[in-house]
Design an enzyme around this catalytic site. Structure first.
Site, PDB file in Angstrom:
ATOM      1  CG  PHE A  54      -1.732  -1.284   1.295  1.00  0.00           C
ATOM      2  CD1 PHE A  54      -2.726  -1.565   0.371  1.00  0.00           C
ATOM      3  CD2 PHE A  54      -1.455  -2.230   2.269  1.00  0.00           C
ATOM      4  CE1 PHE A  54      -3.448  -2.742   0.433  1.00  0.00           C
ATOM      5  CE2 PHE A  54      -2.170  -3.417   2.335  1.00  0.00           C
ATOM      6  CZ  PHE A  54      -3.172  -3.676   1.414  1.00  0.00           C
ATOM      7  CB  CYS A  55       4.086   1.815  -0.845  1.00  0.00           C
ATOM      8  SG  CYS A  55       5.486   2.871  -1.194  1.00  0.00           S
ATOM      9  N   GLY A  56       2.997   4.264  -2.621  1.00  0.00           N
ATOM     10  CA  GLY A  56       3.004   4.888  -3.940  1.00  0.00           C
ATOM     11  C   GLY A  56       3.945   4.198  -4.917  1.00  0.00           C
ATOM     12  CG  PHE A  57       7.851   4.160  -4.659  1.00  0.00           C
ATOM     13  CD1 PHE A  57       8.473   4.667  -5.790  1.00  0.00           C
ATOM     14  CD2 PHE A  57       7.759   4.970  -3.534  1.00  0.00           C
ATOM     15  CE1 PHE A  57       8.993   5.953  -5.811  1.00  0.00           C
ATOM     16  CE2 PHE A  57       8.288   6.257  -3.536  1.00  0.00           C
ATOM     17  CZ  PHE A  57       8.904   6.749  -4.678  1.00  0.00           C
ATOM     18  CB  THR A  58       2.501  -0.743  -4.434  1.00  0.00           C
ATOM     19  OG1 THR A  58       2.687  -0.474  -3.035  1.00  0.00           O
ATOM     20  CG2 THR A  58       1.980  -2.153  -4.611  1.00  0.00           C
TER      21      THR A  58
END
Length: 175
Positions: A54-58
């Site tokens: 659940f990360c912007g880099f996922t």
């Protein structure tokens, strides 16, 4: 006699280096449970990445899978290490597995949820940080490990799996 002693002293650093620890000396726990001895990957180049769902880099998961597929026949593997050190990962292994399978079709090995920085970091990540001089500052920090398990290069979160810099480094590690 002096010549024999000189040769022995010159060889000594090689003997010491041969006994150094490598990535292949570590065992992590598989996401599904049970040990994942990294010795299973001995002789391969590895990209070890702390991941989060659940990360912007996922979306880098897609690039990691592509990278894994592209190079696996040449002796390369991506190993994902889910971590909640940055508060962006589920604490449930089944949820992590379901997310990786359904959203990105991940088939590279995944370790169990682990700490990757600070005093609670698992031994593998303490070794990677010490060896490379770089500690994960965020999710999707990457460690490229050469086939010898000792030469380690790190790449920050912002380096995408398909960037030429990383691709050249993987090619060199497989060299």
């Amino acid at each position: 006699m002096a010549d024999v002693l000189r040769r022995a002293l010159l060889a000594a650093p090689l003997m010491i280096a041969a006994g150094e620890q490598s990535v292949f000396d570590f065992t992590v726990t598989r996401l599904e449970g049970g040990p994942m001895p990294l010795a299973e990957f001995r002789g391969q180049a590895l990209l070890i990445v702390n991941t989060a769902s659940f990360c912007g880099f996922t979306p880098q998961y897609a690039g990691l899978q592509t990278l894994h597929d592209r190079y696996k026949t040449r002796g390369f593997s991506v190993i994902g290490v889910p971590s909640n050190d940055f508060n962006q990962e589920s604490t449930n292994a089944a949820t992590i597995r379901e997310f990786c399978d359904t959203q990105y079709g991940i088939d590279f090995p995944l370790a169990a949820l682990s700490h990757v920085r600070g005093p609670q970091a698992i031994p593998l990540f303490r070794f990677l940080a010490t060896s490379s001089g770089s500690t994960p500052g965020w999710n999707f920090h990457k460690y490229l490990v050469a086939r010898d398990g000792r030469r380690i290069t790190s790449f920050s979160t912002s380096v995408e799996p398909n960037q030429p810099t990383l691709l050249r480094a993987v090619d060199a590690a497989l060299g």
